[in-house]
Design a protein around this motif. Structure first.
Motif, mmCIF file in Angstrom:
data_model
loop_
_atom_site.group_PDB
_atom_site.id
_atom_site.type_symbol
_atom_site.label_atom_id
_atom_site.label_comp_id
_atom_site.label_asym_id
_atom_site.label_seq_id
_atom_site.Cartn_x
_atom_site.Cartn_y
_atom_site.Cartn_z
ATOM 1 N N PHE A 212 0.848 -1.194 0.000
ATOM 2 C CA PHE A 212 0.000 0.000 0.000
ATOM 3 C C PHE A 212 0.882 1.242 0.000
ATOM 4 N N VAL A 213 0.373 2.302 -0.606
ATOM 5 C CA VAL A 213 1.022 3.610 -0.520
ATOM 6 C C VAL A 213 -0.047 4.617 -0.126
ATOM 7 N N ILE A 214 0.249 5.389 0.930
ATOM 8 C CA ILE A 214 -0.647 6.457 1.375
ATOM 9 C C ILE A 214 -0.050 7.770 0.884
ATOM 10 N N VAL A 215 -0.848 8.538 0.147
ATOM 11 C CA VAL A 215 -0.346 9.741 -0.511
ATOM 12 C C VAL A 215 -1.081 10.973 0.006
ATOM 13 N N LEU A 216 -0.296 11.987 0.389
ATOM 14 C CA LEU A 216 -0.842 13.295 0.739
ATOM 15 C C LEU A 216 -0.824 14.141 -0.533
ATOM 16 N N VAL A 217 -2.000 14.595 -0.946
ATOM 17 C CA VAL A 217 -2.140 15.295 -2.220
ATOM 18 C C VAL A 217 -2.381 16.777 -1.986
ATOM 19 N N ARG A 218 -1.644 17.605 -2.723
ATOM 20 C CA ARG A 218 -1.888 19.043 -2.715
ATOM 21 C C ARG A 218 -2.817 19.346 -3.889
ATOM 22 N N HIS A 219 -3.937 19.996 -3.585
ATOM 23 C CA HIS A 219 -4.905 20.344 -4.624
ATOM 24 C C HIS A 219 -4.643 21.768 -5.101
ATOM 25 N N GLU A 220 -4.132 21.862 -6.314
ATOM 26 C CA GLU A 220 -3.897 23.164 -6.931
ATOM 27 C C GLU A 220 -4.968 23.389 -8.001
ATOM 28 N N PRO A 221 -5.198 24.609 -8.405
ATOM 29 C CA PRO A 221 -6.166 24.839 -9.486
ATOM 30 C C PRO A 221 -5.803 24.018 -10.724
ATOM 31 N N PHE A 222 -6.754 23.229 -11.180
ATOM 32 C CA PHE A 222 -6.667 22.445 -12.412
ATOM 33 C C PHE A 222 -5.721 21.245 -12.343
ATOM 34 N N HIS A 223 -5.095 20.974 -11.209
ATOM 35 C CA HIS A 223 -4.285 19.760 -11.115
ATOM 36 C C HIS A 223 -4.017 19.428 -9.641
ATOM 37 N N ARG A 224 -3.580 18.164 -9.454
ATOM 38 C CA ARG A 224 -3.204 17.707 -8.115
ATOM 39 C C ARG A 224 -1.738 17.311 -8.133
ATOM 40 N N GLU A 225 -1.100 17.453 -6.982
ATOM 41 C CA GLU A 225 0.322 17.159 -6.898
ATOM 42 C C GLU A 225 0.596 16.380 -5.618
ATOM 43 N N VAL A 226 1.466 15.365 -5.736
ATOM 44 C CA VAL A 226 1.847 14.584 -4.558
ATOM 45 C C VAL A 226 2.752 15.435 -3.686
ATOM 46 N N GLU A 227 2.310 15.629 -2.456
ATOM 47 C CA GLU A 227 3.097 16.429 -1.510
ATOM 48 C C GLU A 227 4.021 15.539 -0.692
ATOM 49 N N GLU A 228 3.507 14.375 -0.297
ATOM 50 C CA GLU A 228 4.277 13.437 0.521
ATOM 51 C C GLU A 228 3.604 12.080 0.424
ATOM 52 N N PHE A 229 4.366 11.025 0.641
ATOM 53 C CA PHE A 229 3.772 9.688 0.619
ATOM 54 C C PHE A 229 4.532 8.783 1.586
ATOM 55 N N VAL A 230 3.860 7.695 1.978
ATOM 56 C CA VAL A 230 4.514 6.707 2.837
ATOM 57 C C VAL A 230 4.091 5.306 2.377
ATOM 58 N N PRO A 231 5.074 4.430 2.106
ATOM 59 C CA PRO A 231 4.765 3.045 1.749
ATOM 60 C C PRO A 231 4.414 2.226 2.995
ATOM 61 N N VAL A 232 3.558 1.220 2.788
ATOM 62 C CA VAL A 232 3.168 0.313 3.880
ATOM 63 C C VAL A 232 3.305 -1.120 3.379
#
Length: 200
Positions: free
Chosen positions: A113-133
């Motif tokens: 599993f990978v848990i991803v923290l997503v930054r929501h920017e106008p018109f797109h999303r970007e991975v801010e941080e993630f952690v594998p499990v």
């Protein structure tokens, strides 16, 4: 204490042996895994149906022998409880998180599993941080004895009066886990990320 005292299946097709609920009976009849939401995928060459033992009792201690057992639902619909606990521990909340299963790691295998923290920017999303499990259940020795115990249970025998000659193969489980941990750990170190390793 007898050599095999207390060795028996603890959960079959997602439910404790003592459970006689409608859901438990239905799961056993249809060989369903409630943690996957479909037919159990564990097999044994000794059975013509799924090998639905989720966890075992070994000398009074219950341990999971199926990685799908860790998919027990929690308070967030569709997300296993263990992932919710990890997400809260690592990120502090469940805000802006997305969860992915079986993420490919070329040349090494997959990340459970990978848990991803997503930054929501106008018109797109970007991975801010993630952690594998990573998830690692234990395994048994003498699995043929466990198969016989499963048959006995499904045939209606009282399992409190029966024991299984099967034991736990924890040493091999740890040995296999260490190999994965070393290989994947090098990748995680290169990425500059931490990982969670969930071990029975």
């Amino acid at each position: 204490m007898a050599k095999h005292h207390g060795n028996r299946p603890a959960e079959v097709f997602g439910y404790p042996l003592a459970s006689t609920s409608i859901e438990a009976v239905a799961a056993r009849r249809a060989y369903l895994c409630p943690f996957q939401g479909k037919t159990c995928t564990k097999t044994s060459r000794l059975l013509d149906h799924p090998f639905g033992v989720c966890s075992v009792e070994h000398h009074g201690i219950i341990g999971s022998i199926c990685p799908h057992r860790f998919k027990e639902p929690g308070t967030v619909p569709g997300i296993p409880r263990v992932l919710v606990d990890i997400a809260r521990h690592y990120f502090g909340s469940l805000d802006r998180l997305e969860f992915f299963a079986e993420v490919g790691l070329p040349g090494i295998g997959t990340i459970d599993f990978v848990i991803v923290l997503v930054r929501h920017e106008p018109f797109h999303r970007e991975v801010e941080e993630f952690v594998p499990v990573e998830i690692q259940s234990d395994q048994t020795t003498g699995t043929g004895g466990l198969v016989l115990s499963l048959r006995d249970f499904l045939d209606g025998y009282d399992m409190q009066t029966r024991t299984s000659p099967s034991g736990m193969n924890t040493y091999d489980t740890i040995k296999r886990s260490r190999t994965q941990l070393c290989n994947k750990g090098l990748v995680y170190e290169a990425w500059g990320t931490k990982c969670y390793w969930v071990i029975q």
